[in-house]
Write a protein that holds these residues in place. Structure first.
Motif, PDB file in Angstrom:
ATOM      1  N   UNK A 139      -1.300   5.984 -10.884  1.00 50.64           N
ATOM      2  CA  UNK A 139      -2.094   7.194 -11.091  1.00 50.64           C
ATOM      3  C   UNK A 139      -1.540   8.413 -10.344  1.00 50.64           C
ATOM      4  N   UNK A 140      -0.268   8.689 -10.545  1.00 43.21           N
ATOM      5  CA  UNK A 140       0.327   9.893  -9.987  1.00 43.21           C
ATOM      6  C   UNK A 140       0.994   9.732  -8.637  1.00 43.21           C
ATOM      7  N   UNK A 141       0.738   8.618  -7.948  1.00 44.24           N
ATOM      8  CA  UNK A 141       1.470   8.353  -6.715  1.00 44.24           C
ATOM      9  C   UNK A 141       2.916   7.983  -7.075  1.00 44.24           C
ATOM     10  N   UNK A 142       3.862   8.122  -6.135  1.00 49.52           N
ATOM     11  CA  UNK A 142       5.245   7.723  -6.425  1.00 49.52           C
ATOM     12  C   UNK A 142       5.304   6.283  -6.956  1.00 49.52           C
ATOM     13  N   UNK A 143       6.142   6.072  -7.951  1.00 46.96           N
ATOM     14  CA  UNK A 143       6.208   4.777  -8.636  1.00 46.96           C
ATOM     15  C   UNK A 143       6.374   3.623  -7.649  1.00 46.96           C
ATOM     16  N   UNK A 144       5.502   2.618  -7.800  1.00 47.34           N
ATOM     17  CA  UNK A 144       5.601   1.402  -7.000  1.00 47.34           C
ATOM     18  C   UNK A 144       4.949   1.476  -5.635  1.00 47.34           C
ATOM     19  N   UNK A 145       4.282   2.595  -5.310  1.00 52.68           N
ATOM     20  CA  UNK A 145       3.707   2.728  -3.970  1.00 52.68           C
ATOM     21  C   UNK A 145       2.214   2.442  -3.910  1.00 52.68           C
ATOM     22  N   UNK A 146       1.565   2.240  -5.045  1.00 54.14           N
ATOM     23  CA  UNK A 146       0.107   2.081  -5.038  1.00 54.14           C
ATOM     24  C   UNK A 146      -0.345   0.877  -5.854  1.00 54.14           C
ATOM     25  N   UNK A 147      -0.261   0.987  -7.187  1.00 53.89           N
ATOM     26  CA  UNK A 147      -0.752  -0.093  -8.040  1.00 53.89           C
ATOM     27  C   UNK A 147      -0.050  -1.413  -7.798  1.00 53.89           C
ATOM     28  N   UNK A 148       1.267  -1.382  -7.692  1.00 47.48           N
ATOM     29  CA  UNK A 148       2.025  -2.627  -7.502  1.00 47.48           C
ATOM     30  C   UNK A 148       1.674  -3.335  -6.198  1.00 47.48           C
ATOM     31  N   UNK A 149       1.625  -2.629  -5.061  1.00 43.14           N
ATOM     32  CA  UNK A 149       1.214  -3.330  -3.836  1.00 43.14           C
ATOM     33  C   UNK A 149      -0.235  -3.806  -3.879  1.00 43.14           C
ATOM     34  N   UNK A 150      -1.100  -3.079  -4.576  1.00 45.00           N
ATOM     35  CA  UNK A 150      -2.477  -3.554  -4.744  1.00 45.00           C
ATOM     36  C   UNK A 150      -2.490  -4.861  -5.517  1.00 45.00           C
ATOM     37  N   UNK A 151      -1.712  -4.895  -6.612  1.00 43.87           N
ATOM     38  CA  UNK A 151      -1.631  -6.107  -7.424  1.00 43.87           C
ATOM     39  C   UNK A 151      -1.061  -7.266  -6.616  1.00 43.87           C
ATOM     40  N   UNK A 152      -0.084  -6.973  -5.775  1.00 43.21           N
ATOM     41  CA  UNK A 152       0.515  -8.028  -4.950  1.00 43.21           C
ATOM     42  C   UNK A 152      -0.516  -8.673  -4.034  1.00 43.21           C
ATOM     43  N   UNK A 153      -1.429  -7.862  -3.496  1.00 39.93           N
ATOM     44  CA  UNK A 153      -2.489  -8.411  -2.647  1.00 39.93           C
ATOM     45  C   UNK A 153      -3.375  -9.370  -3.445  1.00 39.93           C
ATOM     46  N   UNK A 154      -3.772  -8.963  -4.646  1.00 39.57           N
ATOM     47  CA  UNK A 154      -4.627  -9.819  -5.476  1.00 39.57           C
ATOM     48  C   UNK A 154      -3.924 -11.124  -5.821  1.00 39.57           C
ATOM     49  N   UNK A 155      -2.636 -11.019  -6.185  1.00 40.61           N
ATOM     50  CA  UNK A 155      -1.888 -12.215  -6.569  1.00 40.61           C
ATOM     51  C   UNK A 155      -1.671 -13.122  -5.365  1.00 40.61           C
ATOM     52  N   UNK A 156      -1.330 -12.533  -4.232  1.00 34.74           N
ATOM     53  CA  UNK A 156      -1.086 -13.335  -3.029  1.00 34.74           C
ATOM     54  C   UNK A 156      -2.341 -14.068  -2.579  1.00 34.74           C
ATOM     55  N   UNK A 157      -3.494 -13.417  -2.729  1.00 32.00           N
ATOM     56  CA  UNK A 157      -4.772 -14.061  -2.361  1.00 32.00           C
ATOM     57  C   UNK A 157      -5.249 -15.047  -3.422  1.00 32.00           C
TER      58      UNK A 157
END
Length: 209
Positions: free
Chosen positions: A72-90
């Motif tokens: 959503x407008x943040x630099x690519x890979x700095x927001x949604x992807x790390x959020x998704x990684x948290x969900x997947x890791x948990x």
């Protein structure tokens, strides 16, 4: 192989962190579909219209096969992807995370953004807690009226989860949620309790808390 259990959020939850003047508000919600997940993102946009970013990630399905994220407008890979990684890791499924950011005037850099969005998502998940859902087979046990009470009590005493009882004119039908590998044992128990007169039919699989 299809999973026999998975984790979902136990409740709706929120968490807030602040980094160098920027405020990050994270939501975690239980969802059953992509449309429902996107609807929560839309709610965040409407409710917090004064914020610059509403980043999101969601994982749906017992095997986590549907995964999406948005910066959503943040630099690519700095927001949604790390959020998704948290969900997947948990290993949490049927979940959407939305992090709304109010810019505080100081640039955080790529590393700072990744940490902030990850930490906000993790804090919201911690607040939500998790609930284990397990695959069960709904088994219909049909017994005579005279034996229904005894059979139901015995099955409950042996740990069976009776989820419904239907009284029909010709018989009583108990609906039991059984582990898939326990159906044979349940059949043997019913046969012993009813001297072979009871009937048992395995039905569909369901997910239960």
């Amino acid at each position: 192989m299809a999973p026999d259990h998975y984790l979902v959020p136990a409740r709706d939850a929120e968490a807030t962190i602040e980094v160098k003047g920027s405020r990050f508000l994270g939501w975690v919600r239980r969802v059953d579909s992509e449309d429902e997940a996107r609807a929560y993102v839309a709610v965040a946009r409407r409710e917090f219209f004064d914020a610059r970013h509403h980043c999101s990630a969601f994982v749906i399905g017992p095997d986590g096969s549907l995964q999406r994220s948005n910066d959503d407008g943040e630099p690519s890979g700095t927001a949604g992807a790390p959020m998704l990684e948290v969900l997947v890791r948990r290993e949490v499924r049927d979940v959407v995370a939305v992090v709304t950011r109010w810019f505080g005037g100081t640039l955080l850099g790529a590393g700072g953004l990744v940490r902030a969005y990850s930490e906000t998502t993790a804090a919201a998940l911690d607040a939500a807690g998790v609930l284990r859902r397990e695959r069960r087979v709904v088994v219909t046990v049909e017994v005579a009226h005279a034996e229904a009470g005894k059979v139901e009590n015995e099955l409950r005493a042996r740990g069976a989860e009776v989820v419904g009882v239907e009284y029909e004119a010709d018989a009583v039908r108990l609906r039991v949620a059984a582990w898939p590998d326990a159906v044979v044992s349940l059949r043997e128990q019913v046969a012993a309790l009813t001297r072979g007169a009871g009937e048992i039919v395995a039905g569909d699989s369901v997910w239960m808390p």
